[in-house]
Structures are given as C-alpha cells and as structure tokens.
Design an enzyme around this catalytic site. Structure first.
Site, PDB file in Angstrom:
ATOM      1  N   SER A 147       0.845  -1.195   0.000  1.00 55.54           N
ATOM      2  CA  SER A 147       0.000   0.000   0.000  1.00 55.54           C
ATOM      3  C   SER A 147       0.888   1.255   0.000  1.00 55.54           C
ATOM      4  O   SER A 147       1.766   1.370  -0.850  1.00 55.54           O
ATOM      5  CB  SER A 147      -0.953  -0.045   1.206  1.00 55.54           C
ATOM      6  OG  SER A 147      -1.997   0.859   1.040  1.00 55.54           O
ATOM      7  N   ASP A 313      -8.542  -6.542  -4.908  1.00 59.30           N
ATOM      8  CA  ASP A 313      -8.174  -5.210  -4.412  1.00 59.30           C
ATOM      9  C   ASP A 313      -8.739  -4.157  -5.364  1.00 59.30           C
ATOM     10  O   ASP A 313      -8.267  -4.023  -6.489  1.00 59.30           O
ATOM     11  CB  ASP A 313      -6.641  -5.108  -4.350  1.00 59.30           C
ATOM     12  CG  ASP A 313      -6.144  -3.776  -3.783  1.00 59.30           C
ATOM     13  OD1 ASP A 313      -6.964  -2.856  -3.578  1.00 59.30           O
ATOM     14  OD2 ASP A 313      -4.927  -3.671  -3.548  1.00 59.30           O
ATOM     15  N   HIS A 346      -7.928  -5.162  -0.624  1.00 56.66           N
ATOM     16  CA  HIS A 346      -6.641  -4.522  -0.403  1.00 56.66           C
ATOM     17  C   HIS A 346      -5.928  -5.056   0.840  1.00 56.66           C
ATOM     18  O   HIS A 346      -4.706  -5.226   0.845  1.00 56.66           O
ATOM     19  CB  HIS A 346      -6.858  -3.016  -0.287  1.00 56.66           C
ATOM     20  CG  HIS A 346      -5.603  -2.243  -0.111  1.00 56.66           C
ATOM     21  ND1 HIS A 346      -4.636  -2.179  -1.085  1.00 56.66           N
ATOM     22  CD2 HIS A 346      -5.121  -1.508   0.930  1.00 56.66           C
ATOM     23  CE1 HIS A 346      -3.631  -1.428  -0.662  1.00 56.66           C
ATOM     24  NE2 HIS A 346      -3.902  -1.012   0.557  1.00 56.66           N
TER      25      HIS A 346
END
Lengths: 365, 365
Positions: A147, A313, A346
């Site tokens: 991320s 995601d 995610h």
C-alpha cells in the site's frame, strides 16, 4: 492520543529538504529494528509502513498492546527472516509514533499542528534514507512495502536508485487515482468538520476530533475490503439480536464492526497526521516527478523489482501494478509480477496468505 | 432546509400500517403528475424516486430551481411519453419534500425528529398504493424506478401484485449487501457526529448538521460513480491552479467537485430524512420478507418485468439484477433483462443513455 515514546529514534543532523520547497530542521525519525546487522552491513531490509501503520512491524504496539502489524511476514523463520536479515521499519515523517509530525513541537515550542509543512511520499523516503545514512547502511538488501509502503519502495527505487538491490512493492500504485483522492478527501472533510478539530489546534485542549477521525477511518476501511469479503464475513447478519430493532443501533454486524474500527483507530492515531499522510498519498504521482513518463523514474535502475497485486483489491487494482510493470519493462529493469487470488481486497497483504509468503521469501532470497 | 410546500398532496384517510409494528395516522403524501389520466384510468405510470430524489421528476425543483431529475426520460415525446401516459411521482414517506417524514409535526405539535418510526421500502410502497387508492387508480400501466426507486418497484410487484401490469427496475437490487450497508452507516455516523445534529432535534434551533450531511453525501457520491468515470472526468487534474499548493485546499478537481456536491445537497435535503431513508434501504431484503426465498416474492405474478443494469455500476452490480431475474424465472414470471454498457457507474440511469431510452420506451409500450 498522546504521542508514544518510541524505543529507537535518531535526530537527523541535516535539515530535510521537502518537495514543498521548505526544509525541516531537527527531524526525528523513530524506528524499530529486528535481527542483527551483518558486519558488512549488507543484510538490511527496509520495511515501509502503510497509511495507518507504524514502525512496530514485528513487535507489540506500545499503545494498543497488539502484535506487530506484519508479524506473520517478519520474524525468525518467517518469509522475511530476522535470523538472516536486519529489518528496519521507520515511522514516516508526518506520522504520530515518534517521528516528526504535526503533533511534534515546532521551533516556537508549540505543536506544529497545521503549520506543519505538507509532505510527500518522496519526503518520507528522504527521511528514511537519512536514517539509513545515520545507521551507516549504504545499500539495502531490499526495500519492501504494501500500500503506501509500496509507494515508498517505488519512490526510493526511483529517487535513490543505488540504495536498494531489491524492491518489493505489494498492493500499491504509482499514482493516486481520482477515486483514491475522493475517498481521502471524504476522510479529511470528516475530520475537519468535527468542531473538536479546532483548525488543528486541539493538542492540550482536552478535546480532539475523535468523531470525525472515526468516520474517516470507517469510510477508508470499506475500501480496504472487498465486497465479496464483506459479504462472506458479515452478509446481512444481525449483531447480537434475533430481529431488526427498527432503530439506529448497529443492527447489522457490519455496522458494529465498522464502528469498532473507527473508534479503536482514534485511540492510536493523531487526526492531523491522518490529514498530512492522506495528502501525501494523494500527491503521489511518480511519473509526474519524472517528466510525466513513469519509465523515466526507473531509467538505468540496477535493482530487481517484484510487484504483487491481489485480484479483489479495488483500491489499488491489478491494473495499477501492471502499469508499473510496463514502465519497468520499458526502462529495461529486471521485474517480476504476480497477481494473487485473495478474497479480502486490499487488506489481503496484511492477512494470512501462503502464496504471498512464498513470493516474498522467494524474492528476498 | 425548510420543508418545501408541495403543489399536490393528499392526506391518507386511514392510518398507514408500518413494518415496525406501529401505524401512522394522518400521513400526507406529496406528489406530482405529468400528462392526462385517461377516462378508463388505465394509462397511469408510477415513477419511484431514489434516495435523494423527490417527486419533481419532470418539473423544476422548487428549492434549487433545477430541472426535474429525469426530464430526459419523462415528458412529451420522451421514452415515458406524457402525451400518452399519466405519470405520477410521490415523495417517499420519511422524505423531506412534503410527504410525512421526520421534519413533519407529530401529534404533539412538535417535529417528529428521531421519534419518527423507522420505515421500510415496503412502508414507502404502502403509502404510494394508498395514494393510488386516493386517486382512484386501480392498476398501473407500469411502475418504474432506478436505484431505491427500483426497490420500490420490486416491492410493489411483490406485495401488491395486482396493482401494476409492468414493472421496470433499473440499477437496483433485491437486498442491500454488507458493503451497501457499510457505506450508509458511514453516512449516518457522519451526520450523527455533527454536534449540530443535536440528537435530531435541530428543527427551529437555527443550527442543522450541514457539515455531517455534506460528508455523508460526499462518501455516497463516490459510490454512484465508477472509478473509470471519475478518471475520465477528473483524473488528477488540478482545480484552477497550475501546480499543487502543498496545502489542504481542494487542489484537485475531484475534491472541489465532491465538496460542491456535499454542500449543495444540504440546501435541499433534511439530515434526519437521510438517516431514515438510508435505514429503509439497509433493511431492504425482499426475500426475507417472503420466507427467505426471493422467487416466493413473485409467486403467481401476472406482471411483466424488465430489469436493467449497468456494467460499471459497482453499487448495485449486474449480479444483483441477475439474482432478481433468476427469482422471476423460478416464479414463472415474464421477465426481460439487459445489462447496458455505460461508463458512469450507478448514476448512469440518470444520465444521457440512448440505449436505456430504447429499452424503457420498448418496455413501456
């Protein structure tokens, strides 16, 4: 929350130049390390944390007491094996776990609050590289992150190409999309709408924008999970009751879960840090920094790259990783790429996922 | 906002029974009509509005002065042709455009506020059917709606199967998913976190939770658009500036757009209505109302159904429409279904879309 006292911290000897044009003197960088540094200093791995993460990657969080956020990945015998590697994780600048951020004292002896300069992902990386300098680490065995941590990994590779031999970027992107920016703007407006925010000058006032920050976290949290994952986990199940109450209680489990996520977050995170870090992510556009062409960012890089995405995601979908891979190919860089199948969106990079473990272990070597 | 004085309104002669177990006396239903009712009363079409819609489907909104929300679909010579059909659109109960809702006066002469009973989609439909009774309309030529309007159309078909010959449900679902509930809960928490909400007792106080409602609208608005649509429309374009300001202004167009959507919404919508209507949507589960089997909801229905979804709609994706179609097939109902390709996500049903026009015109006949 009160800023936690970190166990390890360096004060940078030089002012830190920032993309906004200012420079920041006396920057402190709080960090943790795991495993021994080899005599040749060649076994260091920098792990970069995500938006709401911190340096406690593999040790208990000093505020919540919870295990480190990536203990399943980092530790003795784990895919990032601290029996072999010296793992460093630094709190990003702008953060609230000991590195200089909006809750830190400005030169006038008062908290920076919203006078803190707006920072970028590259600024965070500059502070991390300065930390490496302070620690005498010339070249990393690898830089790793998921991320926002992946953004830092890519930014380090682009801006300090000699500093890392391997770059592992998981569930990330080279630029924030309009939708990404939109969700972050909702969160910022939620914080700023809270009268306890007080234009950011809430430190020491006895009031802080917990309600606004909680709403921000709730909205963001939805983006970390997949629709199917939410359905599997919660569906339309009711919370501790047999039927709907025809009221505004958290009738549904998913409501209760989100409220818990929101209120728990305010115990450990500073609202102004949330504003600054989301802003840094929204500003992130690695191509723009390099003449508008992403391949330029990686021109001449000698590092080996590995990109990992998750098929569920929708925050940073696989297409964003592919975009980076294509740029790396165009730059002639050594890159491998895998899209993993995972149900949880995610957040999959933080969850149990044996295939991810194998990819990480294989790439780190 | 002050409740607008509607141009047409009936007071129901009988108390309205509610799913929550209460019944509501003296319910008022505000509505608009377009086109003439035929002598045999057989040409009436009920159009049901979405969460933040109202009865002004094809005429100027009395508060904003903007054109009706579906003028491209409803009017003389339009797909729902008011030269041939008598179109009725009623403000849902719980709403704030003249039908009884939380801003209305309770029997004690004070606004209901949060004392207003929690209502359901079926309750909204009961009020609409009561309106049809008051207008002497036995059987609709069609009931039509998008999003929450589609939920009402399906609910009317399931609960009052004799009242509509045709049922057109666009961009909708037979149940709210965990993700749908989650987004609504964020919006409700944003409203309730605003101290100006005052536990809902803000009427006449001179303060109302505009900031919280604005954040709620911003979060919801993202779900109405597709990621690709946002990228096409805004990308990372800056708003009236050449470079980032390194501040918290709306640097990006998408931020400016969202803020505008949020603040504009508070001018025309009551925050408590937002709470009640989102709750009604979250409670919606047509199968649950009918023994847990969706096909049961449509058992023996003589109506013709048409379902329309959009491929970029991630709020109520095509799979949700298919789920309804399968149930209708299992119930032996006459049903047609089309997934339209459109770039703009859920909001596509409100936007220019010639293929949708053809479907609607063809189905309405």
């Amino acid at each position: 929350m009160a800023p936690a006292a970190p166990t390890k911290r360096v004060t940078l000897s030089e002012p830190l130049p920032l993309d906004g044009g200012q420079s920041l003197a006396g920057v402190e960088v709080a960090y943790e390390t795991y495993g021994d540094l080899a005599a040749d200093r060649g076994n260091a791995i920098l792990v970069c944390h995500a938006l709401t993460g911190d340096q406690y990657v593999a040790s208990d969080h000093p505020v919540t007491g919870k295990p480190g956020w990536w203990e399943r990945m980092v530790g003795p015998g784990k895919p990032i094996d601290t029996n072999r590697f010296h793992v460093i994780c630094a709190n990003v600048i702008g953060g609230c776990m000991g590195s200089t951020g909006p809750a830190s004292m400005a030169p006038d002896g008062k908290p920076w609050a919203m006078r803190f300069p707006v920072i970028t992902i590259r600024d965070m990386v500059r502070a991390e590289v300065a930390l490496l300098d302070a620690l005498g680490i010339e070249r990393l065995h690898a830089v790793v992150g998921g991320s926002m941590g992946g953004m830092q990994a890519l930014s380090l590779a682009a801006n300090f190409p000699e500093r890392a031999a391997r770059v592992l970027a998981i569930a990330t992107t080279a630029r924030h999309s309009a939708q990404n920016i939109a969700f972050h703007e909702v969160g910022r407006q939620a914080v700023m709408a809270d009268p306890d925010w007080q234009d950011g000058d809430y430190y020491g006032s006895g009031r802080q924008p917990d309600k606004g920050l909680s709403v921000a976290r709730m909205a963001a949290h939805i983006t970390y999970l997949s629709e199917a994952g939410l359905t599997d986990k919660f569906g339309r199940n009711l919370q501790d009751r047999d039927s709907k109450t025809f009221g505004f209680d958290a009738d549904f489990q998913v409501e209760s879960y989100l409220r818990y996520q929101g209120s728990g977050f305010t115990q450990r995170f500073d609202a102004n840090s949330y504003l600054y870090i989301t802003r840094a992510m929204d500003y992130f556009d690695l191509a723009e920094e390099h003449g508008g062409r992403l391949a330029e960012a990686f021109a001449g890089s000698k590092a080996r790259f590995c990109l990992v995405s998750f098929d569920s995601d929708w925050l940073y979908p696989t297409a964003e990783s592919r975009h980076v891979v294509h740029a790396l190919n165009a730059a002639g860089a050594a890159v491998s790429f895998v899209e993993l199948s995972a149900p949880n969106g995610h957040d999959s990079f933080l969850l149990e996922h044996p295939a991810l473990d194998r990819v990480v272990k294989g790439f780190i070597g």
